[in-house]
Design an enzyme around this catalytic site. Sequence first.
Site, short mmCIF file in Angstrom:
data_model
loop_
_atom_site.label_atom_id
_atom_site.label_comp_id
_atom_site.label_asym_id
_atom_site.label_seq_id
_atom_site.Cartn_x
_atom_site.Cartn_y
_atom_site.Cartn_z
N LYS A 176 -5.85 12.31 14.00
CA LYS A 176 -3.95 11.86 13.41
C LYS A 176 -3.70 13.20 12.91
O LYS A 176 -3.87 14.34 12.98
CB LYS A 176 -4.05 10.70 11.99
CG LYS A 176 -5.02 10.06 12.30
CD LYS A 176 -4.43 8.96 11.84
CE LYS A 176 -5.17 7.14 11.86
NZ LYS A 176 -5.12 6.41 10.89
N PHE A 231 3.29 -1.14 5.17
CA PHE A 231 3.02 0.65 5.32
C PHE A 231 3.07 0.57 6.86
O PHE A 231 3.10 1.61 7.56
CB PHE A 231 2.02 0.45 5.15
CG PHE A 231 0.80 -0.42 5.87
CD1 PHE A 231 0.12 -0.04 7.17
CD2 PHE A 231 0.61 -1.12 5.02
CE1 PHE A 231 -0.90 -0.37 7.89
CE2 PHE A 231 -1.51 -1.52 5.65
CZ PHE A 231 -1.69 -1.58 6.38
N THR A 260 -11.30 3.19 4.86
CA THR A 260 -9.98 3.80 4.93
C THR A 260 -9.72 4.86 3.86
O THR A 260 -8.54 5.70 4.58
CB THR A 260 -9.07 2.73 5.36
OG1 THR A 260 -10.15 1.68 6.22
CG2 THR A 260 -7.92 2.40 5.60
N ARG A 270 -13.50 11.10 6.75
CA ARG A 270 -12.52 11.02 5.88
C ARG A 270 -11.93 11.46 4.29
O ARG A 270 -11.93 11.37 3.72
CB ARG A 270 -12.52 9.58 4.99
CG ARG A 270 -11.06 8.98 6.97
CD ARG A 270 -11.59 7.35 7.49
NE ARG A 270 -10.12 6.76 8.20
CZ ARG A 270 -10.52 6.32 8.63
NH1 ARG A 270 -11.22 4.56 8.43
NH2 ARG A 270 -9.14 4.50 9.43
N GLU A 314 -7.44 -0.35 23.82
CA GLU A 314 -6.55 0.68 23.16
C GLU A 314 -7.04 2.44 24.52
O GLU A 314 -6.51 2.63 24.25
CB GLU A 314 -7.27 1.53 21.63
CG GLU A 314 -6.69 0.44 20.37
CD GLU A 314 -7.56 0.80 19.32
OE1 GLU A 314 -7.26 -0.30 18.79
OE2 GLU A 314 -8.72 1.43 19.59
#
Length: 140
Positions: A11, A59, A93, A104, A128
């Site tokens: 990201k 969100f 997450t 993460r 995806e």
Amino acid sequence: MAIQRTFSIIKPDGTKRNLTGAVNAVIEAAGLRIVAQKRILMTRAQAETFYAVHAARPFFGELCEFMTSGPVVVQVLEAENAIAKYREVMGATNPANAADGTIRKLFALSVGENTVHGSDAPETAAIEIAQFFAGNEIVG
Ligand code: ATP
Ligand code: MG
């Protein structure tokens, strides 16, 4: 369990901090093979399509804004049991809940800016991957 493919995104918080190689090192050390990869700037339409399942969540707008805020690296990863394996390598997450050694835990800034995406099921992985890669761009 046969060889499986999953879809991954590094990201904008990851590309911004120059972490593409560091994230890929964790991916490869876990035995996942990067069989396709490209750096792109996602359009708003691509982000909204990609995250359509979250369209009703509070969100959603912030998420699409973030995903289009800078370059991302889209990838196809291959391994036995790749989908579950990559989710384990990514960690929870919310980085506050992520296990030691996960991407993460190592790199994510917050529940939103959490460095990576990984597919959650074979059906979503196929959708995806097809959104971002032609068949001849994936070389296993
Ligand atoms: P991903 O789908 O990105 O692999 P995930 O499956 O762990 O992550 P989802 O529940 O599918 O998490 O949420 C998709 C993404 O939406 C998260 O990765 C995160 O970037 C963002 N997100 C989820 N919950 C929140 C929240 N409470 N606030 C802000 N962003 C959130
Ligand atoms: Mg998800």
